[in-house]
Design an enzyme around this catalytic site. Sequence first.
Site, PDB file in Angstrom:
ATOM      1  N   THR A 165      45.675   4.623   7.510  1.00 31.05           N
ATOM      2  CA  THR A 165      46.602   5.151   8.513  1.00 31.05           C
ATOM      3  C   THR A 165      46.271   6.628   8.598  1.00 31.05           C
ATOM      4  O   THR A 165      45.733   7.168   7.640  1.00 31.05           O
ATOM      5  CB  THR A 165      48.051   5.073   7.962  1.00 31.05           C
ATOM      6  OG1 THR A 165      48.309   3.774   7.510  1.00 31.05           O
ATOM      7  CG2 THR A 165      49.086   5.496   8.977  1.00 31.05           C
ATOM      8  N   THR A 216      50.030   5.918   3.093  1.00 38.88           N
ATOM      9  CA  THR A 216      48.927   5.177   3.700  1.00 38.88           C
ATOM     10  C   THR A 216      48.641   3.943   2.834  1.00 38.88           C
ATOM     11  O   THR A 216      49.155   3.804   1.739  1.00 38.88           O
ATOM     12  CB  THR A 216      47.644   6.032   3.812  1.00 38.88           C
ATOM     13  OG1 THR A 216      47.229   6.386   2.494  1.00 38.88           O
ATOM     14  CG2 THR A 216      47.870   7.289   4.641  1.00 38.88           C
ATOM     15  N   GLY A 219      51.187  -1.156   3.584  1.00 35.78           N
ATOM     16  CA  GLY A 219      52.541  -1.018   4.112  1.00 35.78           C
ATOM     17  C   GLY A 219      53.476  -2.117   3.632  1.00 35.78           C
ATOM     18  O   GLY A 219      54.688  -1.910   3.509  1.00 35.78           O
TER      19      GLY A 219
END
Length: 317
Positions: A165, A216, A219
């Site tokens: 991310t 990051t 998730g």
Amino acid sequence: MIVLGNSESWPGIGTAAEHLQNGAHGLDALVPGLSLVEAETKVRSVGYGGWPNLLGDMEFDASVMDGTTRDYGAVAGVPMTLEVTRLAKAVLDNLPHTMLVGEGARRYADELGLAKDPFLLEHSKKVWWRKLEAVMTLEQKAAFPNTDLAPLTKAITDPEKVRDTTVFLCKDSHNNICTATSTSGWAWKYPGRVGDSPIPGAGFYADSRYGAAACTHTGEMTMRCGTARTVVLALRLGISLDDALRLAITELQELESGYIGGVVIHALDAMGKHRVVNVGCDEEIVYWVWTAEQGTPEKRRAVLAEDLLSGKVEALS
Ligand code: GLY
């Protein structure tokens, strides 16, 4: 002033810093920085360079949070849209809602005049199909895409780095602490899968009185633990940044079931001290930081969770 960004924030951190130096509000600095990351094809987790879902379609998640008002805007599972962080900021600025998903988010992008683009790079398409092919039976391959996708989700456990991310956190010249996130999510994800990047408290949280955190990688874990909120709430309770991170790490490490992978937590306290910690990622994790004193962005190495827990890491000064 400080801007903290993950390993893949390099195309935009300098721009974010310039805006902060010119007195911009944190979000008005972070969003143009993230737009540059989204447009950079060498960044393989966000925007143009991102990876598609199991059907070969790109679906993006993004968020922005203003820690002074605790306003946030987010979008999730958005098709055909490069500048998803800008879209998330428009949700914050213009709508009475906090999050839009899928086609509704794309519709709002049309209203804003954001370009519509299918995005999948030729190289990404080849890699996507090669990995998918490797996990399909001949029968599944002949029927694809009219085959159950759930059994194919094993493709997404491929060891190649596929769950990154871009996260940015900052403290601006007015002491606003803000976060922004953007991602194409877990590569080869089941269509419709949403990660932590648009979920407040999981992938990000900011409160200008205490600090901010953004995560990051996996998730699925930070959503279960509310990792970013744990860090900021611990700061609110008067706990130091390192102890707040130790609590968040412990919560992640207590998970035994479900999908377990690595997580990287990026965190700032209200004084602008920062720490980035690698919780279980096999590879070395780096990040970028800019401060007004330092002048130019620097690449640094994240500390290992084990070292932070055992007290091997030098205390923040
Ligand atoms: N942390 C990114 C994701 O899980 O989508």
